[in-house]
Design a protein around this motif. Sequence first.
Motif, PDB file in Angstrom:
ATOM      1  N   ILE A 130       0.831  -1.301   0.233  1.00  9.20           N
ATOM      2  CA  ILE A 130       0.114  -0.043   0.128  1.00  9.20           C
ATOM      3  C   ILE A 130       0.802   1.146  -0.107  1.00  9.20           C
ATOM      4  N   THR A 131       1.894   1.427   0.936  1.00 14.45           N
ATOM      5  CA  THR A 131       2.778   2.593   1.046  1.00 14.45           C
ATOM      6  C   THR A 131       3.472   3.081  -0.253  1.00 14.45           C
ATOM      7  N   GLU A 132       3.916   1.883  -0.931  1.00 18.07           N
ATOM      8  CA  GLU A 132       4.785   2.090  -2.107  1.00 18.07           C
ATOM      9  C   GLU A 132       3.912   2.800  -3.282  1.00 18.07           C
ATOM     10  N   LYS A 133       2.653   2.899  -3.180  1.00 19.44           N
ATOM     11  CA  LYS A 133       1.866   3.551  -4.291  1.00 19.44           C
ATOM     12  C   LYS A 133       1.312   4.713  -3.762  1.00 19.44           C
ATOM     13  N   ARG A 134       1.735   5.259  -2.699  1.00 22.19           N
ATOM     14  CA  ARG A 134       1.265   6.648  -1.977  1.00 22.19           C
ATOM     15  C   ARG A 134       2.547   7.430  -1.666  1.00 22.19           C
ATOM     16  N   GLU A 135       1.978   8.742  -2.059  1.00 20.55           N
ATOM     17  CA  GLU A 135       2.928   9.793  -1.949  1.00 20.55           C
ATOM     18  C   GLU A 135       3.001  10.253  -0.341  1.00 20.55           C
ATOM     19  N   PRO A 136       4.146  10.703  -0.073  1.00 15.92           N
ATOM     20  CA  PRO A 136       4.954  10.642   1.287  1.00 15.92           C
ATOM     21  C   PRO A 136       4.088  12.064   1.924  1.00 15.92           C
ATOM     22  N   GLY A 137       3.448  12.949   1.357  1.00 19.93           N
ATOM     23  CA  GLY A 137       2.924  14.018   1.966  1.00 19.93           C
ATOM     24  C   GLY A 137       1.432  13.476   2.518  1.00 19.93           C
ATOM     25  N   GLN A 138       0.919  12.428   2.182  1.00 25.01           N
ATOM     26  CA  GLN A 138      -0.454  11.711   2.393  1.00 25.01           C
ATOM     27  C   GLN A 138      -0.328  10.819   3.657  1.00 25.01           C
ATOM     28  N   ALA A 139       0.717  10.996   4.550  1.00 19.38           N
ATOM     29  CA  ALA A 139       1.094  10.036   5.658  1.00 19.38           C
ATOM     30  C   ALA A 139      -0.159  10.019   6.556  1.00 19.38           C
ATOM     31  N   SER A 140      -0.817  10.954   7.040  1.00 19.95           N
ATOM     32  CA  SER A 140      -1.963  10.495   7.969  1.00 19.95           C
ATOM     33  C   SER A 140      -3.195   9.999   7.114  1.00 19.95           C
ATOM     34  N   LEU A 141      -3.363  10.158   5.814  1.00 24.37           N
ATOM     35  CA  LEU A 141      -4.294   9.495   5.037  1.00 24.37           C
ATOM     36  C   LEU A 141      -4.116   7.932   4.834  1.00 24.37           C
ATOM     37  N   VAL A 142      -2.837   7.784   4.788  1.00 22.75           N
ATOM     38  CA  VAL A 142      -2.289   6.303   4.406  1.00 22.75           C
ATOM     39  C   VAL A 142      -2.468   5.715   5.894  1.00 22.75           C
ATOM     40  N   GLN A 143      -2.163   6.275   6.879  1.00 24.72           N
ATOM     41  CA  GLN A 143      -2.127   5.691   8.218  1.00 24.72           C
ATOM     42  C   GLN A 143      -3.639   4.920   8.372  1.00 24.72           C
ATOM     43  N   HIS A 144      -4.948   5.736   8.072  1.00 25.30           N
ATOM     44  CA  HIS A 144      -6.125   5.235   8.326  1.00 25.30           C
ATOM     45  C   HIS A 144      -6.482   4.277   7.262  1.00 25.30           C
TER      46      HIS A 144
END
Length: 363
Positions: A130-144
């Motif tokens: 999941i994380t390797e497809k997400r931008e680093p600026g979206q950390a709070s959103l990726v956490q949920h």
Amino acid sequence: MTTAQKTTTVFLSVLSGLLLAIMGLTQKWPTWVWPILAILLLIVPAAAFRIAALRRGPMPASFEEQLTAPPVERTEYHLRQVALPSLWDDYHFVFSATVRWYPVESLGHTPVLNPAGLAAEAVLNRARTITEKREPGQASLVQHELSGALSCLCPDPTGHLQVMAESIDLTLLRQDQERLDRLADVRKDEAVWEHQRKYEQSKRQYLGEDVLRDTGSAVVWWLAKNNEHVERTVADLALLAQLTSAANDTDVPERLQSLLPQQNGEPPAPDFLEEDTASAPRERTAADHLSDLFDTMGFAEGDARRTMLAKQFSNLIKEQNRHETAEILLRSFDPPAAFTPKDEEESNLGAQASDETSGAPLI
């Protein structure tokens, strides 16, 4: 029928037999009743077991043992500060979570000596997809997003465990977060500058290609800007013609040459401005009033006594804290000039006149 159900049936049969025996002794039942009661106490439990077996059908012994076996407690492992890749190179998420699992019995597999390692690997693999497809600026959103994806039990790749994760925390390194904040500020400033540049380009295009295309377009535009004041627009025709010619890098057309100013390269002032200037009286100053006084006393222009008296008046006015008026008088009647022999003569005459009049007050 389970072991607990069997135990309960036997207990109720024994209790029923005791109650019947007590009732028989107290009621003094005949002797032939006791064998019948004994047979019933044996037949009823056996019949209950038979009926329960027919209703249940065949059941494997292993499944029955699982129902009565004590539950297996899940174990847990804490993952702390694990770096996971993001969509951007060299930017990593920092992942922490509590991993929970329970073993799955499967035949033909070797026993697991370190289930915590298998569980942690399974959770990290699921999180990394999941994380390797997400931008680093979206950390709070990726956490949920990770909290929802890892909350369900899933088997690990070996099939020995059912694994999940909870208490998930996903952040960025402080240095990376500061870099992202600076990049965001630069992008915002760049967007504002780009909008300003496009606005200026659009404005220049509007003025160059529409308003100042020729003198006629400029006159119509200026007439609209001045609320259709024809007089003012007519007075500014020369200026508009020059402005249009300069904008198009051309000469003023011959038909408009007569409108151009004739002196000093400046446009002639409108008639109404000249009339206002001529009709408006000029405010008289202290130097004007003092000059009138000297004229009344018979001191003509160029008389050295005018300068001498002006200096004395200036000194008296300074004592009244009117320094600005005193300076005006000095500049009007004693302007700075180059020193010549003629000036020395006039200075001597002024000094003699000063000696003659020093004994009498001026006023």
